[in-house]
Design a protein around this motif. Structure first.
Motif, short mmCIF file in Angstrom:
data_model
loop_
_atom_site.label_atom_id
_atom_site.label_comp_id
_atom_site.label_asym_id
_atom_site.label_seq_id
_atom_site.Cartn_x
_atom_site.Cartn_y
_atom_site.Cartn_z
N MET A 1 -0.80 64.87 47.43
CA MET A 1 -0.30 63.93 46.41
C MET A 1 1.22 64.06 46.31
SD MET A 1 -1.36 63.60 42.38
CE MET A 1 -3.04 63.22 42.82
N THR A 2 1.91 62.93 46.18
CA THR A 2 3.36 62.95 46.09
C THR A 2 3.81 63.38 44.70
OG1 THR A 2 3.43 61.12 47.64
CG2 THR A 2 5.44 61.58 46.41
N GLU A 3 4.70 64.35 44.61
CA GLU A 3 5.17 64.84 43.32
C GLU A 3 6.25 63.91 42.75
OE1 GLU A 3 4.01 67.34 41.64
OE2 GLU A 3 2.53 67.73 43.19
N PRO A 4 6.23 63.64 41.44
CA PRO A 4 7.25 62.79 40.84
C PRO A 4 8.61 63.47 40.84
CG PRO A 4 5.88 63.79 39.14
CD PRO A 4 5.25 64.14 40.45
N ARG A 5 9.66 62.68 41.02
CA ARG A 5 11.00 63.26 40.98
C ARG A 5 11.50 63.27 39.54
NH1 ARG A 5 15.06 58.59 43.44
NH2 ARG A 5 14.93 57.16 41.70
N ASN A 6 12.53 64.04 39.29
CA ASN A 6 13.07 64.19 37.95
C ASN A 6 14.05 63.05 37.66
OD1 ASN A 6 13.74 65.18 35.46
ND2 ASN A 6 15.24 66.65 36.24
N THR A 7 13.52 61.88 37.31
CA THR A 7 14.33 60.71 37.03
C THR A 7 13.94 60.16 35.66
OG1 THR A 7 14.46 60.18 39.38
CG2 THR A 7 15.03 58.43 37.85
N ASP A 8 14.93 59.83 34.86
CA ASP A 8 14.67 59.32 33.51
C ASP A 8 14.19 57.87 33.59
OD1 ASP A 8 14.64 58.55 30.91
OD2 ASP A 8 16.72 59.13 30.46
N PRO A 9 12.96 57.57 33.19
CA PRO A 9 12.45 56.20 33.27
C PRO A 9 13.14 55.23 32.33
CG PRO A 9 10.91 57.61 32.10
CD PRO A 9 11.96 58.51 32.67
N TYR A 10 13.90 55.76 31.36
CA TYR A 10 14.55 54.87 30.40
C TYR A 10 15.96 54.49 30.84
CZ TYR A 10 10.58 56.09 27.55
OH TYR A 10 9.28 56.27 27.11
N THR A 11 16.42 55.05 31.95
CA THR A 11 17.73 54.67 32.48
C THR A 11 17.65 54.14 33.91
OG1 THR A 11 18.15 56.92 33.29
CG2 THR A 11 18.92 56.38 31.07
N ASP A 12 16.48 54.25 34.54
CA ASP A 12 16.28 53.82 35.92
C ASP A 12 15.09 52.86 35.97
OD1 ASP A 12 15.59 53.54 38.59
OD2 ASP A 12 16.09 55.61 39.11
N PRO A 13 15.31 51.56 36.23
CA PRO A 13 14.21 50.59 36.25
C PRO A 13 13.10 50.95 37.23
CG PRO A 13 16.31 49.45 36.20
CD PRO A 13 16.61 50.91 36.42
N ARG A 14 13.48 51.52 38.37
CA ARG A 14 12.46 51.86 39.36
C ARG A 14 11.61 53.03 38.86
NH1 ARG A 14 14.43 53.20 45.28
NH2 ARG A 14 15.76 51.45 44.69
N ALA A 15 12.24 53.99 38.20
CA ALA A 15 11.50 55.11 37.64
C ALA A 15 10.59 54.64 36.50
CB ALA A 15 12.47 56.17 37.14
N PHE A 16 11.06 53.65 35.74
CA PHE A 16 10.23 53.11 34.66
C PHE A 16 9.01 52.41 35.24
CE2 PHE A 16 9.37 49.87 31.27
CZ PHE A 16 8.93 50.78 30.33
N TYR A 17 9.21 51.66 36.31
CA TYR A 17 8.07 51.03 37.00
C TYR A 17 7.07 52.10 37.42
CZ TYR A 17 5.44 48.49 40.59
OH TYR A 17 4.43 47.92 41.34
N GLY A 18 7.59 53.18 38.04
CA GLY A 18 6.70 54.25 38.49
C GLY A 18 5.95 54.92 37.37
N SER A 19 6.64 55.16 36.25
CA SER A 19 5.98 55.82 35.13
C SER A 19 4.91 54.92 34.51
CB SER A 19 7.01 56.23 34.07
OG SER A 19 7.58 55.09 33.45
N GLU A 20 5.17 53.61 34.48
CA GLU A 20 4.18 52.67 33.95
C GLU A 20 2.98 52.55 34.87
OE1 GLU A 20 4.28 50.46 30.76
OE2 GLU A 20 4.88 52.56 30.70
#
Length: 276
Positions: A1-20
């Protein structure tokens, strides 16, 4: 399984997509493997979306919305997350470059972006977009220089470039810029992870590719091909077409000069530009 990177979903649209996507998947009590099976891709592919290492795709987002019963939520987030510093038609390929183990490119007319000097990049950008503002030109040049940063990563990718002799003989930006550009290519080729070959005019009858292509291979995913023309580009993942492109590339590699002979030719042509 791919581990999530340490990116803030509230400042990075792509990270927010991933978290959702992760939130919706877990709410549906589905693993990455189960989601992948239902939308016809690998668990690794889903993991790359969730940890924001891969740019989300609109068609895939539509399938995920249908599977997870989320209306058009992921599709809307996808449009926001697909913003990029590079041209939209190239953005997906640019993301895949960062994941590739090997990138094999053929350049029929211009020095490929990975090998361009800043002066050469500026010259061809001005030629290609004669009515663009200076600010726009500089923004594109910066994006191209930033893209070269992946070559500094000691883990990937290995870069293999085949240059048509036309590339060497087209004095983009003038003799001074071309001299610096060809010397730069030679210096790049002396790096262990960059191989450069020249396909001479005399060999065009043995192997010929009429457009720029980039063949990208991965450790955990099938090979893909990116082709580019004037103001357009296309990612190819159909196995039969990928195999055809790979064979064409292999023929060009076989017909090209050896890496050592290619460096000799590059240095010789560079000297011609210096004395002009």
């Amino acid at each position: 399984m791919t581990e999530p990177r340490n990116t803030d979903p509230y400042t990075d649209p792509r990270a927010f997509y991933g978290s959702e996507l992760r939130r919706l998947r877990e709410a549906a009590r589905l693993s990455q493997e189960q989601v992948g099976e239902r939308v016809f891709c690998s668990a690794t592919y889903i993991g790359q979306f969730e940890n924001a290492t891969r740019r989300p795709q609109l068609e895939m987002s539509k399938q995920l919305d249908e599977l997870l019963d989320s209306g058009e939520h992921l599709q809307r987030l996808c449009r926001l997350a697909r913003t990029s510093k590079v041209a939209d038609y190239f953005a997906d390929a640019a993301e895949l470059e960062r994941l590739a183990k090997t990138i094999c490119e053929y350049a029929p007319v211009l020095v490929p972006g990975f090998l361009q000097t800043e002066a050469y990049a500026r010259a061809i950008t001005r030629t290609a977009t004669p009515f663009a503002s200076q600010e726009s030109v500089e923004e594109r040049v910066r994006a191209r220089m930033d893209r070269q940063g992946i070559l500094d990563d000691s883990t990937r990718p290995v870069l293999w470039e085949i240059l048509s002799e036309t590339v060497l003989r087209s004095p983009m930006g003038g003799p001074g810029i071309m001299y610096e550009q060809l010397v730069h290519i030679v210096e790049m080729a002396r790096r262990r992870r960059v191989v450069v070959q020249v396909l001479p005019f005399i060999s065009m009858s043995e192997a010929y590719i009429d457009s720029m292509i980039s063949v990208m291979s991965f450790g955990d995913a099938p090979t893909v091909v990116y082709t580019e023309g004037a103001g357009s580009g296309q990612l190819i993942d159909d196995p039969a077409l990928v195999e055809h492109c790979q064979r064409s590339y292999d023929l060009s590699r076989a017909a090209a000069l050896s890496p050592m002979a290619s460096l000799d030719l590059l240095e010789s042509v560079a000297e011609d530009y210096r004395v002009t």
